[in-house]
Write a protein that holds these residues in place. Structure first.
Motif, PDB file in Angstrom:
ATOM      1  N   ARG A 188       9.193  14.614  -9.043  1.00  0.00           N
ATOM      2  CA  ARG A 188       7.819  14.050  -8.287  1.00  0.00           C
ATOM      3  C   ARG A 188       6.676  14.611  -8.625  1.00  0.00           C
ATOM      4  N   GLN A 189       6.509  16.065  -8.847  1.00  0.00           N
ATOM      5  CA  GLN A 189       5.273  16.849  -9.132  1.00  0.00           C
ATOM      6  C   GLN A 189       4.874  16.359 -10.515  1.00  0.00           C
ATOM      7  N   ALA A 190       5.837  16.325 -11.428  1.00  0.00           N
ATOM      8  CA  ALA A 190       5.574  15.887 -12.828  1.00  0.00           C
ATOM      9  C   ALA A 190       4.877  14.376 -12.735  1.00  0.00           C
ATOM     10  N   ILE A 191       5.300  13.450 -11.897  1.00  0.00           N
ATOM     11  CA  ILE A 191       4.721  12.191 -11.655  1.00  0.00           C
ATOM     12  C   ILE A 191       3.243  12.139 -11.329  1.00  0.00           C
ATOM     13  N   ASN A 192       3.247  13.171 -10.084  1.00  0.00           N
ATOM     14  CA  ASN A 192       1.979  13.143  -9.460  1.00  0.00           C
ATOM     15  C   ASN A 192       0.845  13.886 -10.175  1.00  0.00           C
ATOM     16  N   MET A 193       1.203  15.058 -10.730  1.00  0.00           N
ATOM     17  CA  MET A 193       0.285  15.932 -11.122  1.00  0.00           C
ATOM     18  C   MET A 193      -0.909  15.427 -12.424  1.00  0.00           C
ATOM     19  N   PRO A 194      -0.355  14.583 -13.419  1.00  0.00           N
ATOM     20  CA  PRO A 194      -1.409  14.071 -14.138  1.00  0.00           C
ATOM     21  C   PRO A 194      -2.336  13.203 -13.179  1.00  0.00           C
ATOM     22  N   ILE A 195      -1.834  12.658 -12.335  1.00  0.00           N
ATOM     23  CA  ILE A 195      -2.888  11.653 -11.527  1.00  0.00           C
ATOM     24  C   ILE A 195      -3.711  12.324 -10.727  1.00  0.00           C
ATOM     25  N   GLN A 196      -3.210  13.115  -9.797  1.00  0.00           N
ATOM     26  CA  GLN A 196      -4.050  13.889  -8.801  1.00  0.00           C
ATOM     27  C   GLN A 196      -4.662  14.887  -9.403  1.00  0.00           C
ATOM     28  N   GLY A 197      -4.408  15.501 -10.494  1.00  0.00           N
ATOM     29  CA  GLY A 197      -4.994  16.685 -11.162  1.00  0.00           C
ATOM     30  C   GLY A 197      -6.066  16.147 -12.093  1.00  0.00           C
ATOM     31  N   THR A 198      -5.857  14.711 -12.712  1.00  0.00           N
ATOM     32  CA  THR A 198      -7.050  13.950 -13.410  1.00  0.00           C
ATOM     33  C   THR A 198      -8.181  13.677 -12.389  1.00  0.00           C
ATOM     34  N   ALA A 199      -7.645  12.955 -11.178  1.00  0.00           N
ATOM     35  CA  ALA A 199      -8.771  12.637 -10.205  1.00  0.00           C
ATOM     36  C   ALA A 199      -9.489  14.083  -9.813  1.00  0.00           C
ATOM     37  N   ALA A 200      -8.864  15.168  -9.530  1.00  0.00           N
ATOM     38  CA  ALA A 200      -9.684  16.301  -9.197  1.00  0.00           C
ATOM     39  C   ALA A 200     -10.539  16.766 -10.206  1.00  0.00           C
ATOM     40  N   ASP A 201      -9.974  16.894 -11.659  1.00  0.00           N
ATOM     41  CA  ASP A 201     -11.038  17.025 -12.781  1.00  0.00           C
ATOM     42  C   ASP A 201     -12.110  16.136 -12.645  1.00  0.00           C
ATOM     43  N   MET A 202     -12.055  15.070 -12.348  1.00  0.00           N
ATOM     44  CA  MET A 202     -13.046  14.124 -12.662  1.00  0.00           C
ATOM     45  C   MET A 202     -14.202  14.237 -11.490  1.00  0.00           C
ATOM     46  N   ILE A 203     -13.762  14.397 -10.209  1.00  0.00           N
ATOM     47  CA  ILE A 203     -14.997  14.890  -9.421  1.00  0.00           C
ATOM     48  C   ILE A 203     -15.581  16.120  -9.552  1.00  0.00           C
ATOM     49  N   LYS A 226       0.607  -1.280  -0.056  1.00  0.00           N
ATOM     50  CA  LYS A 226       0.042  -0.013  -0.155  1.00  0.00           C
ATOM     51  C   LYS A 226       0.894   1.393  -0.055  1.00  0.00           C
ATOM     52  N   GLU A 227       1.814   1.398   0.851  1.00  0.00           N
ATOM     53  CA  GLU A 227       2.706   2.430   0.922  1.00  0.00           C
ATOM     54  C   GLU A 227       3.488   2.594  -0.403  1.00  0.00           C
ATOM     55  N   VAL A 228       3.853   1.515  -1.228  1.00  0.00           N
ATOM     56  CA  VAL A 228       4.500   1.549  -2.274  1.00  0.00           C
ATOM     57  C   VAL A 228       3.569   2.255  -3.425  1.00  0.00           C
ATOM     58  N   ASN A 229       2.357   1.646  -3.583  1.00  0.00           N
ATOM     59  CA  ASN A 229       1.310   2.028  -4.276  1.00  0.00           C
ATOM     60  C   ASN A 229       1.065   3.452  -4.340  1.00  0.00           C
ATOM     61  N   PHE A 230       1.099   3.989  -3.246  1.00  0.00           N
ATOM     62  CA  PHE A 230       0.645   5.442  -3.243  1.00  0.00           C
ATOM     63  C   PHE A 230       1.642   6.212  -3.281  1.00  0.00           C
ATOM     64  N   GLY A 231       3.113   5.647  -2.632  1.00  0.00           N
ATOM     65  CA  GLY A 231       4.232   6.425  -2.771  1.00  0.00           C
ATOM     66  C   GLY A 231       4.679   6.449  -4.194  1.00  0.00           C
ATOM     67  N   ILE A 232       4.526   5.605  -5.060  1.00  0.00           N
ATOM     68  CA  ILE A 232       4.985   5.844  -6.444  1.00  0.00           C
ATOM     69  C   ILE A 232       4.426   6.871  -7.226  1.00  0.00           C
ATOM     70  N   MET A 233       2.906   7.303  -6.841  1.00  0.00           N
ATOM     71  CA  MET A 233       2.259   8.229  -7.482  1.00  0.00           C
ATOM     72  C   MET A 233       2.894   9.547  -7.121  1.00  0.00           C
ATOM     73  N   TYR A 234       3.887   9.700  -5.919  1.00  0.00           N
ATOM     74  CA  TYR A 234       4.394  10.934  -5.371  1.00  0.00           C
ATOM     75  C   TYR A 234       5.798  10.833  -5.714  1.00  0.00           C
ATOM     76  N   GLY A 235       6.238   9.939  -6.508  1.00  0.00           N
ATOM     77  CA  GLY A 235       7.697   9.890  -6.792  1.00  0.00           C
ATOM     78  C   GLY A 235       8.593   9.368  -5.800  1.00  0.00           C
ATOM     79  N   ILE A 236       8.203   8.484  -4.977  1.00  0.00           N
ATOM     80  CA  ILE A 236       8.733   8.073  -3.684  1.00  0.00           C
ATOM     81  C   ILE A 236      10.107   7.395  -3.865  1.00  0.00           C
ATOM     82  N   GLY A 237      10.910   7.642  -3.220  1.00  0.00           N
ATOM     83  CA  GLY A 237      12.477   6.946  -3.482  1.00  0.00           C
ATOM     84  C   GLY A 237      12.880   5.967  -2.524  1.00  0.00           C
ATOM     85  N   PRO A 238      13.768   5.303  -2.595  1.00  0.00           N
ATOM     86  CA  PRO A 238      14.091   4.432  -1.094  1.00  0.00           C
ATOM     87  C   PRO A 238      14.387   5.128   0.276  1.00  0.00           C
TER      88      PRO A 238
END
Length: 940
Positions: free
Chosen positions: A853-868, A770-782
């Motif tokens: 990290r912002q580049a990775i996350n923005m299309p995902i979080q931004g699309t979710a925001a647009d959707m709602i 779960k931490e990896v799934n959510f972390g990947i979307m925010y460009g998480i590193g080791p």
């Protein structure tokens, strides 16, 4: 008397730095992702001088990269100065191109700084009686000031210029210009690594030089200094004092082979300027040169003459209401109002703006309305000022006011009755700057504004989320127009007046200007939105959403005040118990809320390991306490104390104070123009920050209830929406199949990453996945994953490596996204919303990593925001079409909350589920968790 001959010398690098850092919080970034702040600010300063001052002589002086005589004298000179930011250094060549296009002379000389060149030319001009203005904010130049040499300090953001003369030097240093080098020599300069005398600051240096006159004289009388500590510091650092004095001295005999009489601005190259401004995307500046028929000024033959273009017209300085062509009308009689309404009824589009007494739209009193149906013409209608009284939202109580509303203002009800047909006519489209506010104000008077076409504040946000969205800033950006500020209207400090005390003529001009400038900005933004292919995003989502949010804010939500009061008393008792426990564990009483006292207890008395220090001592913020959890029993007690006191003050005690006196409900505000990703944010109060994962946070949600006994609250929450968007945009088959098969996505991920059967996934494995799934979307590193899971970085790196092996589509998405942003400078959502990330190419690893990290996350979080947002619009439309009495109340990230009568539960359930799951078509189904209850917690 004839004006003296003048020479303006601009400190090029100082002005560029000043411009760059004045925009540091909201940099100007063009559509290519290039920072243009330094060039823009410099151009504005240069243009203001050329156009306002019309100088007889002018030049821009630049430093070079070569070492100077000061470096030879003191190799450490400027050694500690931070390297110029990359996105600023990249602008310097373009800045110099602009100077050349203006045909303004520029000077630089290897081995010497701009300060020395300016000083030399200023002294030469002084000898011939020519008045020199040194254009800079650098205090070092104060040593050169004389009756014929002054400092010209540009105002920030185009504000008032400050002219510094000899009196200004005395005010700053307490001595004349000739003694500035002695004070600077004693105190040094950290930015240039000039040492000065360690331990001697301005408060010590100024009295010393005032008394002894100079550093040489000071050392001749060293034994006379009564303060032992000061005497010893000076004695031990005599060489540094004399060296520093020499380093700060501006040399005025530089061998610069230039006759200052020849430093003149020739005819500017209009074609080159237009090309440069178009490239830099300075639309207003380019427009000024292309379309100059309205603006002229007389120019002496030796000054900055004209910028010829195809129309052969002349340029202008920054314009304002005094120099701008306009027609503003104040409507103070009924016949004029009726004539205006006749014109409005035939218009297809109008700008609407209200003048009120408060920023709180639902509690503000209306004092006037401004309208515009074409550029450069606007109308202001003052109305009788009404004051609220308890139990009545808007009373008809007339408050006599000599300035505004004694005899000139029209009756509020009469004005609104005349305007109501136009304001509620869907076919007369409405434009505004933050028009949601005006809609809410007018709603309190029974007018429901229809036909929202465009909002310039929202459009600014869509065009550039991290830009400035206020009308003053937009007027400068698009029109090069300086508006009357609210502070200029009402004054500041002790001289500030209530807006109802300002003379009617001033309020009329101020408000009419708002409407007119909004109309002009609208036309500019409309073209820019089309050009950048962002108009569809506005027309189909952001602009329709305004009306939805306005209805939500007006509806508010009912609150169980008695329940919160009971909670407050319970928590007060818990807090008292915690304070006692903490004091016992500390072995003494102390102020728990004092960072210094708490730091002393934790790190000096209890000897806990120091996690982080600040300038003032030990850090005791929540992150530090979390890191110390388990090392001493006091930490858990402190964390609980922090949580309780924060929630108690922020929500439990604060919410009852926010209940509206008339509606008896809490009205939160939803902000469209704050979050860079496109998410809505909340304020006054921000209900999005109530922690749902804690027992106390959940208990607060019980206080939100339906107003009527036969109604319920309905909560609809997207299930794992960002992970679903990730699956869609990455196209990874592993993620897609997991969602299509309705698997537990975290368990499924764990099975793949850890190489076990789905049935053998342990809770710990699932948590890690779960931490990896959510972390990947925010460009998480080791490093980040290791901290979250409390494992070694090696283990975290292995988990991430396995994740990408099992989900190669995700890895490919990340690589492709970063590569694309590096090329074009921005990233976008599925619906085209953009976020510019100029730091993506920075050599600074931290800045570059954050941008990635912002580049990775923005299309995902931004699309979710647009959707709602789309779901909210579609649900609102369906509720309106079905003539339902249900109300949409709140949006909290991926969740919507409704107030629903029991008879409409079935219909609303169908509408909400259908519109939310179909808001945006993805390659996998969307799921929504929906519930109802007698309070928000029960419904969630």
């Amino acid at each position: 008397m004839a004006q003296p001959e003048r020479l303006f010398l601009l400190d090029g690098m100082a002005l560029a730095y000043r411009a760059y850092y004045s925009f540091i919080n909201r940099p100007l970034i063009n559509s290519k992702g290039v920072n243009t702040s330094a060039v823009y600010g410099f151009v504005m300063s240069l243009s203001k001088i050329l156009e306002d001052e019309k100088p007889e002589h002018i030049a821009v002086v630049f430093d070079t990269k070569m070492p100077t005589f000061r470096h030879k004298m003191y190799p450490e000179y400027k050694a500690t100065r931070q390297k110029m930011p990359e996105d600023m250094s990249a602008q310097l060549d373009k800045l110099k191109e602009v100077v050349r296009a203006f045909n303004v002379p520029s000077i630089e000389l290897h081995g010497y700084e701009a300060d020395d060149i300016i000083g030399t030319l200023a002294r030469r001009a002084e000898k011939e009686g020519v008045l020199t203005y040194m254009v800079t904010a650098d205090k070092d130049f104060m040593q050169l000031i004389s009756p014929k040499i002054k400092m010209y300090r540009p105002g920030k953001g185009g504000g008032e210029v400050e002219i510094v003369e000899e009196a200004g030097v005395f005010e700053k240093f307490g001595v004349g210009p000739e003694r500035v080098i002695d004070i600077l020599g004693l105190i040094g300069d950290t930015s240039d690594n000039i040492p000065g005398v360690p331990g001697i600051g301005p408060k010590t240096a100024m009295p010393l030089i005032q008394k002894y006159g100079s550093i040489p004289s000071l050392y001749e009388h060293l034994d006379d200094i009564p303060q032992k500590g000061t005497r010893e510091k000076l004695a031990a650092n005599k060489d540094l004092a004399f060296l520093s004095r020499e380093l700060v001295t501006i040399h005025t005999e530089v061998p610069v082979a230039i006759d200052f009489h020849q430093l003149k601005a020739s005819n500017a190259d209009a074609t080159k300027l237009i090309t440069l401004f178009d490239e830099l995307e300075f639309k207003a500046l380019a427009s000024r040169i292309r379309n100059l028929e309205r603006f002229t000024f007389d120019t002496p033959p030796t000054a900055f003459p004209t910028i010829p273009d195809v129309s052969g017209k002349e340029p202008t300085a920054t314009i304002d209401i005094s120099s701008d062509e306009h027609q503003y009308h104040c409507i103070t009689d009924l016949s004029a109002l009726k004539q205006l309404c006749k014109e409005l009824s035939q218009a297809s589009l109008m700008v609407l703006d209200t003048e009120t007494t408060s920023q709180n739209a639902l509690q503000a009193s209306l004092i006037g309305i401004s309208l515009s149906i074409k550029e450069r013409e606007a109308y202001y209608i003052p109305v009788k000022f009404t004051r609220q009284r308890e139990g009545e939202l808007f009373a008809d109580t007339h408050v006599s006011n000599e300035a505004n509303h004694t005899t000139t203002a029209l009756d509020t009800h009469q004005v609104l009755a005349e305007l109501k047909p136009m304001l509620e006519n869907f076919n007369i489209r409405k434009v505004g700057q933050n028009i949601k506010y005006d809609m809410l104000v007018l709603r309190t008077h029974g007018i429901h504004v229809q036909g929202i076409e465009f909002d310039t504040m929202v459009a600014s946000y869509v065009l550039r989320a991290d830009g400035q969205h206020g009308l003053d800033a937009l007027a400068m950006e698009y029109l090069n127009y300086k508006m009357i500020s609210f502070d200029e209207l009402v004054g500041k400090g002790k001289s500030q007046r209530h807006i109802t005390e300002v003379p009617l003529d001033a309020v009329s001009k101020y408000s009419a200007q708002d409407a007119d400038i909004t109309m002009r900005v609208y036309h500019n933004q409309l073209e820019q939105l089309k050009e950048m292919e962002l108009l569809k995003l506005c027309e189909e989502m952001e602009f329709p959403l305004i009306s939805v949010l306005e209805r939500m804010e007006a509806a508010g939500v009912s609150l169980d005040v008695e329940y919160l009061r009971g909670m407050s008393k319970d928590l007060e008792r818990q807090t008292e118990r915690l304070v006692t426990d903490i004091h016992n564990l500390a072995g003494e009483k102390f102020n728990i809320n004092s960072t210094q006292q708490l730091g002393d207890i934790l790190f000096k008395k209890l000897n806990l390991r120091t996690v982080r220090k600040t300038k003032t001592g030990f850090s005791t913020d929540v992150n530090v306490l979390e890191e110390l959890r388990g090392e001493h029993p006091i930490i858990d007690q402190l964390l609980e104390y922090r949580q309780i006191t924060k929630l108690k003050s922020t929500y439990i005690d604060a919410l009852p104070q926010l209940v509206h006196p008339t509606t008896h409900r809490v009205h939160t505000s939803f902000n469209q123009t704050v979050a860079a990703t496109g998410r809505l944010s909340g304020s006054d109060p921000n209900l999005q920050n109530i922690p749902i994962r804690t027992e106390l946070g959940r208990a607060i949600r019980k206080a939100f209830i339906p107003e009527k006994g036969d109604w319920v609250l309905m909560s609809a929450d997207y299930s794992q929406i960002e992970l679903r968007v990730m699956a869609h945009v990455s196209g990874d088959e592993g993620l897609l199949n997991a969602f299509r098969n309705k698997e537990d996505i975290h368990a499924s991920t764990a099975a793949k990453v850890f190489g076990v059967a789905l049935a053998d996934v342990t809770p710990l494995m699932r948590r890690k996945a779960k931490e990896v799934n959510f972390g990947i979307m925010y460009g998480i590193g080791p490093f980040g994953l290791a901290n979250r899971l409390e494992i070694t970085q090696a283990e975290a790196k292995e988990i991430i490596t396995k994740y990408f092996e099992r989900f190669p589509g995700v890895k490919q998405y990340i690589n492709d996204t970063i590569s694309t942003v590096r090329t074009r400078g921005y990233v976008n959502t599925l619906l085209g919303r953009r976020r510019y990330l100029p730091e993506i190419n920075s050599r600074n690893q931290n800045m570059r990593g954050n941008a990635e990290r912002q580049a990775i996350n923005m299309p995902i979080q931004g699309t979710a925001a647009d959707m709602i947002k789309l779901a909210m619009i579609h649900i609102d439309n369906a509720m309106h079409e079905g003539k339902l009495t249900s109300r949409m109340l709140l949006q909290v990230h991926d969740e919507l909350v409704f107030e629903v009568p029991t008879r409409e539960i079935k219909e609303m359930t169908g509408i909400v589920l259908d519109r939310m799951t179909s808001a945006l078509k993805l390659s996998i189904p969307l799921e929504v968790e929906l519930g109802t209850g007698s309070n928000w917690l029960e419904a969630h």
